[in-house]
Each structure stands twice: as structure tokens, then as C-alpha cells.
Scaffold this motif. Structure first.
Motif, PDB file in Angstrom:
ATOM      1  N   PHE A  87      56.614  92.812   5.043  1.00  0.00           N
ATOM      2  CA  PHE A  87      57.536  91.993   5.821  1.00  0.00           C
ATOM      3  C   PHE A  87      58.977  92.211   5.369  1.00  0.00           C
ATOM      4  O   PHE A  87      59.894  92.255   6.160  1.00  0.00           O
ATOM      5  N   GLN A  88      59.152  92.344   4.040  1.00  0.00           N
ATOM      6  CA  GLN A  88      60.507  92.462   3.500  1.00  0.00           C
ATOM      7  C   GLN A  88      60.941  93.894   3.266  1.00  0.00           C
ATOM      8  O   GLN A  88      62.116  94.220   3.417  1.00  0.00           O
TER       9      GLN A  88
ATOM     10  N   LYS B  22      58.351 108.494   5.635  1.00  0.00           N
ATOM     11  CA  LYS B  22      58.590 107.785   4.369  1.00  0.00           C
ATOM     12  C   LYS B  22      59.927 107.055   4.429  1.00  0.00           C
ATOM     13  O   LYS B  22      60.037 105.906   3.971  1.00  0.00           O
ATOM     14  N   TYR B  23      60.930 107.716   4.993  1.00  0.00           N
ATOM     15  CA  TYR B  23      62.249 107.086   5.109  1.00  0.00           C
ATOM     16  C   TYR B  23      62.325 106.141   6.305  1.00  0.00           C
ATOM     17  O   TYR B  23      62.916 105.061   6.217  1.00  0.00           O
ATOM     18  N   TYR B  24      61.718 106.530   7.428  1.00  0.00           N
ATOM     19  CA  TYR B  24      61.817 105.662   8.601  1.00  0.00           C
ATOM     20  C   TYR B  24      61.149 104.308   8.350  1.00  0.00           C
ATOM     21  O   TYR B  24      61.660 103.267   8.784  1.00  0.00           O
ATOM     22  N   PHE B  25      60.021 104.310   7.645  1.00  0.00           N
ATOM     23  CA  PHE B  25      59.308 103.057   7.381  1.00  0.00           C
ATOM     24  C   PHE B  25      60.058 102.153   6.393  1.00  0.00           C
ATOM     25  O   PHE B  25      59.631 101.029   6.143  1.00  0.00           O
ATOM     26  N   LYS B  26      61.148 102.646   5.834  1.00  0.00           N
ATOM     27  CA  LYS B  26      62.006 101.823   4.966  1.00  0.00           C
ATOM     28  C   LYS B  26      63.339 101.508   5.633  1.00  0.00           C
ATOM     29  O   LYS B  26      64.208 100.895   5.010  1.00  0.00           O
TER      30      LYS B  26
ATOM     31  N   ASP C  50      61.685  95.697  13.611  1.00  0.00           N
ATOM     32  CA  ASP C  50      60.641  95.788  14.628  1.00  0.00           C
ATOM     33  C   ASP C  50      59.302  95.291  14.088  1.00  0.00           C
ATOM     34  O   ASP C  50      58.515  94.681  14.822  1.00  0.00           O
ATOM     35  N   LEU C  51      59.048  95.558  12.807  1.00  0.00           N
ATOM     36  CA  LEU C  51      57.797  95.127  12.182  1.00  0.00           C
ATOM     37  C   LEU C  51      57.689  93.609  12.154  1.00  0.00           C
ATOM     38  O   LEU C  51      56.608  93.046  12.277  1.00  0.00           O
TER      39      LEU C  51
END
Length: 417
Positions: free
Chosen positions: A87-88, A119-123, A130-131
Motif C-alpha cells: 500500500f505504501q 522493478k522501477y515502475y512498481f515503485k 493506482d494500486l
């Protein structure tokens, strides 16, 4: 599949490469629940700081029983892991083969996309937003489900050519290398300072240090002084929740959370209260803020100097104290090994982790008699502090640059819905 987005910033060689595509999460990544594994695979710890790494490689605080690990899920290099902290902090990447708790969700790519790109996009800020977009009300002890992840649109430069994906990943990886180098330099400087202080101040039972500047070799033994010979102590401001200002008016109050790595953090966790404080309680440049009471023994006694000019009134909360030193040398007395040992003895083995001003006022520390020697030591240590500060500022600038770059390199897929 959605079409029609491009990032704000694009490498020149891809300026004519066309629009990015947007695919739902389940079209790019599948959920893996393989529990067939050998006993020699390491158990992975999942954290925002390290990603997924063998727990033996980090200072893993949580005690985990190895009983029942036959039900743990297999993680392969390049997998992504959804955790409670997603979440964070986004989704974690694994650079290791291993196993993890069955509570985690393991994602493995379905398409031939670049792992490092994701790896970078998910951070990224846009992905974390969006998550969290449709997750209100499920955060308490719950996790993002694969179904929820599946509905998120993921922007991809091309599903047929990974060159642009790799270029973005390489760019951000090069900044990470600079960030890591700056972090290592800071660690080296801190270690150097710690070792130097151990030689510049007498060890237990000694009246002279192991290392002394040449001009003071024959200046005689150091003498014992109480800490209140070097400055004054003032306990912080008491206030209630009713006094807290919602519009940042009033006086700012620093608490123990604002003391981090021997620095005062003024840009977050700062509370403003509608209350007045005494002139002694108002912080001045050069004051040292000390944590006097905390649920954790390790935090009691930690301290940091207010080393900058501020344009607003600032004080400390009741669980902290202000030490107003008479000279720069005095602040280093609160960084010695003898100070750390004194604090540990003062709070003892009880459940109340609390220091009193009188405890610190009566703390005895050996110090040079001559002010010139005190100043020489302070100058030496201050020069190292300046190097640490310069590297810290460089590190913060690199992190800010990376954050800003990521905001431009990754387009907003949700705008394309």
C-alpha cells in the motif's frame, strides 16, 4: 489493451517509436503458488528497503519459525512479491531464488517484458497511486489481492521490442549506483568519525586520550567535568491534543521521531500547537535536542543539533530536552562511548525508559582544561561532520532527481481508461 499514451520524457532514439500500450496486470503477470521446493532454498525476508532477500543477509528483526516451511511458496529471480506494505511502497522485486510465506502473492511475467523496467515502475508514484485507488477500507491487516492487481493498467513502451524498456531501466539503475556510492561514502565517514572519537576522548579509567594533537602533548591530564559545566538543560513543552493546530499555526514542536541518524528532520512529523513556551524552551541554532523518554530503550539519549537557521518558533515536546552548549566542543560529549554507557546505566533494567535533566547535568566526562584544545577537537570533528553533511545533501539530491525523473519517464496509465 489500451493505446494512446506517451511519457513526458522520452529518449531521443525512441521519439518516433509510437505510443505505449496499456495492458491489465493479469495479462502481463500471472500468480504463482508453487510450494514444491528443496530444503536448501533460503527463506526470503520481504521489505521496502531491501526487496526480497535471504533473511540471513540482513538484520532481520522478526523471529520466524522454520516449522511449516514446506508450505512456503517458491520465488525465482525476477519474480515480484505483493506484501502488506505494498500500500505504501509498491511491489517488491526478488534478485534471489528462495521461498517465502504463503501469505505473500508471487507474480511472474507472462510476456517477454523487461523485469528491471517493472522493478522501477512498481515503485513509481503513479503505480502506487493506482494500486491504492480502489482499496479504501481493506488496509487493516489485509493485502492487495491478485484480482485487484489484475485490474490495474500497466504502461509498456512495446511488447515486441524491449530496447526502450531496458533503456529506462538502465538510466534509473545508473542513478541507483550513484545513490549507493553516496550511501557507502556516508557510512565510511561515520565509521571514520566514530573511530576517531574513540581515540580523541579518554577510554574508561584513563585521563588522557590515545590520540592528542601535537601542540597539546604536554598540556597535562584532562579533568573531570559535569555536563552542566558545559551548558544548560531545559525540558520540553507539555501540550494536549486539544492544543494541536490544524493549519500549522502556533509553535512547532519536535519529538523523538524528528531525531534520525544524529540529524534533526524538520520537514516531516512536525506538530504545531497553539501554546506559548518560555524563552529557554525556544530552540536556538546550536541547541542539541535529546530524547529523554521512549518506549524503546535504544532511542533514549539519542540527540541531534539544530544546525540551521529557522524562520518560525520551534521547541521540543515533553519527552525531549534541550541542551544549550557553551561551545561547539560540548555537543561532542553527547556522542562519546562514555555518554552511551552512561545513558544505558541511567535507565537501567526497569520498564520506564526515562532520563531526567538532573541525570545528564551530573554526567561526568573528562575534558581538556585548555579551551584551545577543546576547540581543536571540535574543529577536527566538525570538519568530518561537514563532509558527512555534504554527502548527505548529495544523496538527497540524487534521490529527488530520481523521483522527478521517474515521474517523467513513466506515463499515467489510468488517464487512458
Amino acid at each position: 489493451m489500451k493505446q494512446g499514451i506517451v511519457p513526458a520524457l522520452r529518449f531521443p532514439e525512441f521519439s518516433e517509436a509510437g505510443e505505449w500500450v496499456c495492458l491489465k496486470g493479469n495479462k502481463v503477470f500471472e500468480q504463482i503458488s508453487n510450494r514444491k521446493h528443496s530444503s536448501n532454498l533460503p527463506v526470503l525476508a520481504i521489505s521496502q528497503e531491501h526487496g526480497a532477500v535471504p533473511r540471513d543477509l540482513i538484520d532481520y528483526k522478526v523471529i520466524v519459525s522454520d516449522e511449516g516451511i514446506e508450505n512456503y511458496k517458491v520465488v525465482e529471480i525476477g519474480d515480484f512479491i505483493i506484501s502488506l506494505r505494498s500500500f505504501q511502497g509498491g511491489i517488491e522485486y526478488s534478485a534471489y531464488n528462495g521461498i517465502c510465506s504463503p501469505a505473500y502473492i508471487i507474480l511472474r511475467k507472462r510476456l517477454d517484458v523487461d523485469n528491471q523496467f517493472f522493478k522501477y515502475y512498481f515503485k513509481s508514484r503513479v503505480f502506487i497511486r493506482d494500486l491504492n485507488k480502489n482499496l479504501e477500507g481493506i488496509r487493516d491487516g489485509k493485502m492487495v489481492s491478485y484480482k485487484q492487481f489484475s485490474e490495474i493498467l500497466l504502461p509498456i513502451p512495446s511488447i515486441h521490442n524491449k530496447e526502450e524498456q531496458q533503456k529506462i531501466a538502465d538510466c534509473l539503475s545508473s542513478i541507483d549506483a550513484l545513490i549507493k556510492a553516496a550511501e557507502n561514502k556516508i557510512d565510511e565517514l561515520k565509521a571514520h568519525k566514530k573511530g576517531l572519537m574513540q581515540q580523541l576522548f579518554p577510554t574508561e579509567g584513563k585521563t588522557v586520550p590515545a590520540l592528542r594533537f601535537p601542540e597539546f602533548q604536554n598540556a597535562g591530564e584532562w579533568k573531570p567535568y559535569k555536563l552542566n559545566d558545559f551548558g544548560s538543560f531545559f525540558r520540553g513543552l507539555t501540550y494536549s491534543t486539544r492544543d494541536v493546530s490544524n493549519d500549522n499555526h502556533g509553535i512547532g514542536v519536535l519529538r523523538s521521531t524528528n531525531i534520525q541518524n544524529n540529524r534533526l528532520i524538520l520537514d516531516k512529523d512536525l506538530v504545531f500547537v497553539n501554546k506559548t513556551c518560555t524563552s529557554e524552551q525556544r530552540l536556538q541554532k546550536g541547541d542539541v535536542v535529546i530524547c529523554m523518554s521512549n518506549g524503546s530503550k535504544a532511542l533514549v539519549g539519542k540527540n541531534a543539533e539544530l544546525d540551521q537557521d529557522i524562520s518560525y518558533n520551534l521547541t521540543v515536546g515533553a519527552f525531549c530536552s534541550i541542551f544549550r552548549p557553551k561551545n561547539v566542543f560540548a555537543k561532542y560529549l553527547l556522542q562519546t562511548d562514555s555518554y552511551t554507557k552512561f545513558v544505558a546505566l541511567a535507565i537501567g533494567g526497569g520498564n520506564i525508559n526515562n532520563l531526567k535533566n538532573s541525570d545528564l547535568e551530573n554526567f561526568v566526562q573528562f575534558a581538556p582544561v585548555k579551551p584551545e584544545e577543546q576547540q581543536k577537537i571540535a574543529d577536527c570533528l566538525s570538519s568530518i561532520d561537514n563532509l558527512i553533511m555534504a554527502q548527505t545533501n548529495r544523496l538527497e539530491a540524487l534521490k529527488a532527481h530520481k523521483k522527478g525523473l521517474m515521474q517523467q519517464l513513466f506515463p499515467n496509465a489510468s488517464n487512458n481508461e
